[in-house]
Design an enzyme around this catalytic site. Sequence first.
Site, short mmCIF file in Angstrom:
data_model
loop_
_atom_site.label_atom_id
_atom_site.label_comp_id
_atom_site.label_asym_id
_atom_site.label_seq_id
_atom_site.Cartn_x
_atom_site.Cartn_y
_atom_site.Cartn_z
N HIS A 132 0.80 -1.18 -0.11
CA HIS A 132 -0.08 -0.14 -0.03
C HIS A 132 0.88 1.23 0.15
CE1 HIS A 132 -2.94 3.06 1.05
NE2 HIS A 132 -3.88 2.15 1.03
N ARG B 126 -6.14 10.51 -0.34
CA ARG B 126 -5.90 10.97 -1.67
C ARG B 126 -7.35 11.06 -2.49
NH1 ARG B 126 -2.74 6.69 -3.63
NH2 ARG B 126 -3.21 5.65 -1.63
#
Lengths: 262, 556
Positions: free
Chosen positions: B328, B348
């Site tokens: 990740h 994000r």
Amino acid sequence: MTKSTQDNKPIMVGDRTIPPPDARFITISIMGQPYEVPETLTILKAMEYAGYQFKRGCGCRGGICGACGTFYRIEGDHTLRTGLACQTVVEPGMILAQVPFFPSNRAPDLDLDTKTPADEQIATLYPEIFRCVGCGTCTRTCPMDIDVMGYIAYFKRGDIKGGAEKSFDCIMCGLCASRCPANISQFNVAMTARRITGARLTPRSEVTAARAEQVRSGRYEPMLAELCEMSAEDLKTLYVEREREPDLAKPGEWMPKDQTKL
Amino acid sequence: MSEGYTPEMLDLIKRVEASRPQRLAESRAGKAFPAMSMDQRDEVLNQYHPDYTDEGRRALGIGPNKGEVYPEELIDLLESRSMLESVKADLSKPDYETDVLVIGGGGGGSSAALTAAAEGLNVILATKLRHGDSNTVMAEGGIQGADQEPDSPYFHYLDVIGGGHFTNERSLVAALTNDAPLIIEWLESLGMMFDKHPDGRMKTRHGGGTSRKRMHSAGDMTGAEIMRVLRDETRNRKDKIRILEFSPAIELLMDKDGRCAGAVLNNLETGAYYTVKAKATVIATGGTGRLHYRGFACTNHYGATGDGLVMAYRAGARLGYMDSVQYHPTGTAYPEQNVGLLVTEKVRGLGGQLLNIDGEQFVFPLEPRDVESAAIIRECVGRGNGVKTPTGRLGVWLDSPLIDELHGPGTVQRELPAKYIQFKRFGIDIAKVPMLVYPTLHYQNGGIAINDQSETTVPGLYAAGETTGGVHGHNRLMGNSLLDILVFGRRAGSAAAKAIAAGAEPGPGTLEHLVQYGKELSDAGLDRGAISPMILPNYATDEIRQRRWDVKSPTV
């Protein structure tokens, strides 16, 4: 913090604690037994450092699963404190015990199709909420900083949705129930209230239901079969050429140019 | 509140703050850092992604996938003997008999159990730790499902297969995307508290690699909310579902025709073994993050030790895509207490940007995860633009305060409540200062091979969720793992019900296959005297290990 390239290899030690050479050690007491552990560790990692291999009392290690509720005192201070072992940093003189399980009451049946008003449903499933004496110990005990007594008060007033939202961050560790003088299992009441809120007190998504109906009718199976049969090249072309919904588009407002695959 | 950072780090944060007004103006104008072309993606992956180098990997020497190259930590478990190989136990009278045995108590196992129970079957769900202890609870960002007007399973399919670099098992992608709207509807009917608009419409957002906004969420604890709802519903089905906690399966039972006949469970607290005879067995044991490939930190649950893979492989099940692991992009790099923990991609998705030591953007924030991770490693290791922590870790900034600037004050706290609290505990207010992040071991892309009915290559044995391989190809997009476990968990439950209705009935279960496997291991010269599955990770220090004297404790 320079840009020299030799310096660019990060430390890689998985989840084992390897204290730096200048680490300072403190003494904590795990269930009455003293251990020297590096300061700045969480209780969980300090216990592993001391040699414990967890079966109970350890789960996600990230503060969300509720496996590692812990009571502790600091030597010389009468205050009983709580925290999650994976999120609480050890302190000198800490005396701790985990509560990996606590007996609780969960009402056996939850009917989400009932016509009974939500507040009545909760009052029938968990009549003990009306025995709350308002001492606030649950709130002070909660390691997630949830106003537990506050949401129980919402349920007593019949505001099931309000209480459900107030309880949303609950990780069901059970520490609130362990301290309740009225023997309420608050976290189970809240679980029931949240499901009632999600299923009965919030409008259902019509857009989702309509799409689910289209799926059940088999509408997308031929389209998906076509993609499964396609050459990799054609698939890549479709992928690269697909339109992207603008980030700030309002729901239901933007539509793609090609609407044959909806 | 930012006293959690060192003065040196606070100094560097000033560079982030200096570049923020311009970045904010560009974001508002819809101007993003350019996304990579397919060639640029390949370049950064080949040079910087851990899966694309030979370090820490070797060829497997036994079984159906012999010759394939996997991480050494996994090979070590597969090239080990069973602890039950030479056991003298009477297997003729099973301790439990049931229609369906589900191994694993996360989202995949629970949905398989609920689906089988809804078909009228009796189910035993055996799990290593507590019911719900799983990576499911840790999934923060969301669950995908093409339920909005401009979307459909067709576009979801394209996103999944493009994100997986066109290597996915296509029939599995079709199953995943087709069933997704049904899963969202099912969860809603069970009373999950989705993030919704006042009229009941689901709030949806983009995730890395999506063409449509189809990420559904429940705050930033989507997986935890799904898990507690499924667990609660399972408790409503006590008539059909029996839960055995702290009772991991240690090995599968096989009949003489090579059909799975159930499993042997071990009560972790008493040490006692129990046999379960089942007409169908579902493995839903999750991933392998706790093997810590190459010393990477991981985001996974304590129980993610790949036990199901080992059992299934000994029983002859084929694996697929096992060479592929997801790192990740945004694992916590600071503070030390949170290292490795996931910072959801939702940060994000909401507009948070990745910045180097100079406060500059270096990558489009929502590339597919492997590309994003490789780009961060390149920025830190390749270009020397990372920020170093006091303990020698590296990271880049994730500018979360930008989110409040973009969407209004309070957004960070409202949309990311769990993350907000997690950092606040250590004196860092992520609405005011950025987080420091570095890629972390997150997800096992590969696993037991299944078809679109969740059947493995072993008759009578089904598998669902992270323990399987193929649906995500070599890279998974955010929001498709919560979907995967539920789609294939439910399909496993249905397929088991169909098979049982058609008369599936294994013969008496044996452990003969373990003897065979042990012999093959010896014959190949691979027997190192090790045993597996691992069951629990061991984080003891070297000193404690030495003090255990390599002698079995008299009390356990």
